[in-house]
Design a protein around this motif. Sequence first.
Motif, mmCIF file in Angstrom:
data_model
loop_
_atom_site.group_PDB
_atom_site.id
_atom_site.type_symbol
_atom_site.label_atom_id
_atom_site.label_comp_id
_atom_site.label_asym_id
_atom_site.label_seq_id
_atom_site.Cartn_x
_atom_site.Cartn_y
_atom_site.Cartn_z
ATOM 1 N N GLU A 321 0.683 -1.323 0.014
ATOM 2 C CA GLU A 321 0.143 -0.201 -0.260
ATOM 3 C C GLU A 321 0.189 1.585 -0.373
ATOM 4 O O GLU A 321 1.749 1.276 0.743
ATOM 5 C CB GLU A 321 -0.992 -0.271 1.314
ATOM 6 C CG GLU A 321 -1.711 -1.220 1.249
ATOM 7 C CD GLU A 321 -3.211 -1.162 2.676
ATOM 8 O OE1 GLU A 321 -3.937 -1.329 2.003
ATOM 9 O OE2 GLU A 321 -2.247 -0.931 3.647
ATOM 10 N N PHE A 322 0.249 2.261 -0.291
ATOM 11 C CA PHE A 322 1.671 3.014 -1.146
ATOM 12 C C PHE A 322 2.808 3.340 -1.498
ATOM 13 O O PHE A 322 4.077 4.106 -1.164
ATOM 14 C CB PHE A 322 1.528 4.113 -0.003
ATOM 15 C CG PHE A 322 1.524 5.904 -0.281
ATOM 16 C CD1 PHE A 322 1.428 6.693 -1.057
ATOM 17 C CD2 PHE A 322 2.460 6.152 1.283
ATOM 18 C CE1 PHE A 322 2.272 7.903 -1.621
ATOM 19 C CE2 PHE A 322 3.367 7.427 0.701
ATOM 20 C CZ PHE A 322 3.028 8.226 -0.620
ATOM 21 N N GLN A 323 2.811 1.835 -2.054
ATOM 22 C CA GLN A 323 4.713 2.075 -2.687
ATOM 23 C C GLN A 323 5.677 1.535 -1.548
ATOM 24 O O GLN A 323 6.704 1.697 -1.837
ATOM 25 C CB GLN A 323 4.483 2.362 -3.507
ATOM 26 C CG GLN A 323 3.596 3.069 -4.912
ATOM 27 C CD GLN A 323 2.611 3.693 -4.762
ATOM 28 O OE1 GLN A 323 1.393 3.513 -4.137
ATOM 29 N NE2 GLN A 323 2.294 5.023 -4.030
ATOM 30 N N GLY A 324 4.683 0.905 -0.566
ATOM 31 C CA GLY A 324 5.392 0.994 0.669
ATOM 32 C C GLY A 324 6.920 1.635 0.735
ATOM 33 O O GLY A 324 7.177 1.808 1.769
ATOM 34 N N GLN A 325 6.056 3.250 1.241
ATOM 35 C CA GLN A 325 6.486 3.963 1.663
ATOM 36 C C GLN A 325 5.461 4.857 2.790
ATOM 37 O O GLN A 325 6.195 5.787 2.754
ATOM 38 C CB GLN A 325 6.342 5.266 0.246
ATOM 39 C CG GLN A 325 7.554 5.029 -0.871
ATOM 40 C CD GLN A 325 6.728 6.214 -2.116
ATOM 41 O OE1 GLN A 325 7.138 6.559 -2.650
ATOM 42 N NE2 GLN A 325 5.242 6.135 -2.552
ATOM 43 N N LYS A 326 5.149 4.053 3.304
ATOM 44 C CA LYS A 326 5.056 4.480 4.802
ATOM 45 C C LYS A 326 5.997 3.969 6.084
ATOM 46 O O LYS A 326 6.482 2.968 6.143
ATOM 47 C CB LYS A 326 3.785 3.339 5.615
ATOM 48 C CG LYS A 326 2.729 3.176 4.238
ATOM 49 C CD LYS A 326 1.343 2.600 5.054
ATOM 50 C CE LYS A 326 0.364 2.861 4.119
ATOM 51 N NZ LYS A 326 -1.332 2.946 4.746
ATOM 52 N N CYS A 327 6.524 4.550 7.592
ATOM 53 C CA CYS A 327 7.191 4.407 8.083
ATOM 54 C C CYS A 327 6.984 3.087 8.815
ATOM 55 O O CYS A 327 8.175 2.693 8.999
ATOM 56 C CB CYS A 327 7.005 4.970 9.122
ATOM 57 S SG CYS A 327 7.053 7.289 8.445
ATOM 58 N N SER A 328 6.012 2.283 8.554
ATOM 59 C CA SER A 328 5.313 1.548 8.869
ATOM 60 C C SER A 328 5.189 0.199 8.090
ATOM 61 O O SER A 328 5.172 -0.790 8.959
ATOM 62 C CB SER A 328 4.412 1.594 9.973
ATOM 63 O OG SER A 328 3.287 2.083 8.947
ATOM 64 N N ALA A 329 5.523 0.343 6.878
ATOM 65 C CA ALA A 329 5.382 -0.346 6.116
ATOM 66 C C ALA A 329 6.184 -1.567 6.146
ATOM 67 O O ALA A 329 7.604 -2.064 6.877
ATOM 68 C CB ALA A 329 5.972 -0.071 4.532
ATOM 69 N N ALA A 330 5.976 -3.156 5.901
ATOM 70 C CA ALA A 330 6.179 -4.558 6.114
ATOM 71 C C ALA A 330 7.283 -4.494 5.085
ATOM 72 O O ALA A 330 7.233 -4.055 4.082
ATOM 73 C CB ALA A 330 5.144 -5.082 6.065
ATOM 74 N N SER A 331 9.224 -4.833 5.798
ATOM 75 C CA SER A 331 9.995 -4.784 4.728
ATOM 76 C C SER A 331 10.203 -5.838 4.514
ATOM 77 O O SER A 331 11.359 -6.461 3.748
ATOM 78 C CB SER A 331 10.822 -3.576 4.889
ATOM 79 O OG SER A 331 12.000 -3.006 3.963
ATOM 80 N N ARG A 332 10.169 -7.069 5.313
ATOM 81 C CA ARG A 332 11.114 -8.380 5.891
ATOM 82 C C ARG A 332 10.160 -9.049 6.726
ATOM 83 O O ARG A 332 9.194 -8.726 7.594
ATOM 84 C CB ARG A 332 11.883 -8.347 6.883
ATOM 85 C CG ARG A 332 11.826 -7.269 8.203
ATOM 86 C CD ARG A 332 13.607 -7.272 8.899
ATOM 87 N NE ARG A 332 13.635 -6.665 10.216
ATOM 88 C CZ ARG A 332 13.458 -6.610 11.554
ATOM 89 N NH1 ARG A 332 14.410 -8.046 11.237
ATOM 90 N NH2 ARG A 332 13.459 -6.039 12.851
#
Length: 541
Positions: A321-332
Motif C-alpha cells: 500500500e502506498f508503494q511501501g512508502q509508509k514508515c510502518s510498511a512491512a519490509s521483511r
Amino acid sequence: MKNSVITFPVPANEPVKAYLAGSPERVELEKELKRQSKLVVDIPIIIGGEEIRTGDVGKVTCPHDHKHVLATYHKVGKKEVEMAVKAAMKAWKEWSRTPWTTRAAVVMKMAELLATKYRPILNAATMLGQSKNIYQAEIDSACETIDFFRYNVHYASKIYSMQPKDGVGHLNHMEYRPLEGFILAVTPFNFTSIASNLCMTPVLMGNVALWKPSTTALLSNYYLMQLYKEAGLPDGVINFLPGSGALIGEVATQSKYFSGIHFTGSTETFNSLWRQAGQNLGKYISYPRLVGETGGKDFIFVHPSADAKAVATAAFCGAFEFQGQKCSAASRMYIPKSLWGDVLKDIKRMAKEVKMGDVADAKNFINAVIDQASFDKCKSYIDYAKKAKDAKVVMGGKCDKTKGWFVEPTVIETTNPRFKSMVEEIFGPILTVYPYDDNKVDEAVKLCDETSPYGLTGAVFGRDRLAVEKLADKLSYAAGNFYINDKPTGAVVGMQPFGGARASGTNDKAGGEFNLIRWIIPRVIKETLVSPTDYRYTYLK
C-alpha cells in the motif's frame, strides 16, 4: 471575562468517506483533481505572513507523470531563514501568552475547515503531488490530519488539568509554559498529516515554528498553510521555508532561540541535526527538545500456527500500500517453510488482480514511488537480488520510468537472514522473506530482534495465543508499535499513538499526550496564605 473551566472530551475519529462512483465526495474530488491538474502553482516562501519570492526556483512534478509540472517553488537562502527566526520570535511574544483555549479554538476550526471546504483540496493535492490513491489520500490528508487537530486539543485539555494538591496553609498549581524560543519542524513527503502535526502540536502548546517542508510534498503543504491562515493562526507562528534542509538546519541550530526539533525523516539526517544542536549547546537559552521519528525495517513474524491467508493479506497490504512508502510498511518477513508456499501463492494472486498507474484512475491500487532517487534505490536492490546467489526475486521486479516512477510490488526470497534487503531500509514496494525451518522458531525470532538496528513497527501472526505471547515478549524492544494478527501499518490517532525507539527515533508517540508534553516547560507555583514570622521550630519554642 473568561472564567470558565473548559474541557474537551475524547473526540470521535473522523469517518473515512467511501468515494463510491457517483457519490458527492467522489464527484467533488474528481472535479478538484481536474482543476489542480490544469494549474502550475507559484509557491512562495512565507515569513511572518508575507509571501517572499527569491527567484531561485525549483519544480514540483507528479511522481506518476514526471513531465507534468504541478508547481514551481521559491527556495530560501540564509537571509530568509534568519528573517524567519526574527518573525517567529516576534510572534512568540503574543502567541505564547494567548489563552490555551483560544489556541485550541483555532485548531478546532482547522479541523472543521478540513472536514468540509479543504477536504477535496488537500486530498487532490496529496494524490497529485505524492501519488496516493483515493483511499490512501483520504485516510492521510483528510482523516488523520483532522484527528490530530481534535485529539491534540483533547490531550492538551488533560495536560493543563494535571495539578498538584494543596497543603495546609498554602495553594499549589502548575503552569505549563511553551518553550522559550522556536521549534524547527522538518517534515516528510509520505504523510500530509505528519507534515501538519509536526508543526501544529508545538503550536497548539503555545510555541512558534520554522517549517522545512519536503520538496516532494510542497503542493499539499502549501495548501495547509492556506488552511492555517483561514482558521485564524496569526502571522509568524508558522513560517514556511522551502529549500535546502542542510542550510535551514545549519542556520536554525545556530540561533540562541533554537528550542527544539520536531522531525520525521531519515536516521542519518536526524543524527546530523542532533550533532549540530550538541555542538551549539552553549548558545541556547535552554536545552533543546529533540523529538524524531526516523527509519524503520518493519517486520512480520509468522508462527507455524498462523492462518496463511491472513498472513498473505497482511504482507501484501502492509508491504505494498502506498508503494511501501509508509514508515510502518512491512519490509521483511520471517515465515515457516511449511506456510511459505501457500502464502506466496496468495500474494501473487493479489498482485495479479491489482492495477498500477495514474492516481486519476480510481482502479489503480498501486501508484508511483515519489521521485527518481527512490526509483533508482528500489531498482538497485532488485538488481542486487537478481544477481545474488543466496536470494531470488519470486514476484514482480519490473521497474519503468518512461512516464512515472513505477516499481512493481516485489518479493525477494532469501536463504540468508542477513541478506542486504533484510537489513537495510529501502522505503519502497519490496518485501524480503526468510523462510525458516518450522522447528527453529526460537532461532528465527532471535534473528528478527537482532538483525535490524531499527525498532519502529512489527507484527506477529499465530493462532496459538500462548506461543504468540512468548514471541511478543521476546520482541519487546523490536517495535514501538506492535501488532498481533494484523499488518504492521495503519496506526490510528487516539488508538495507537505512533513511534519507535532504537534507530527509529525518540518514541515520543505522535497521536498521544506524550508528544505534547515535550513542547512545554512546567512551572510550579506555591502561594502561602499566611507567611510565617518566627524562624523557630516548634520544639525550640
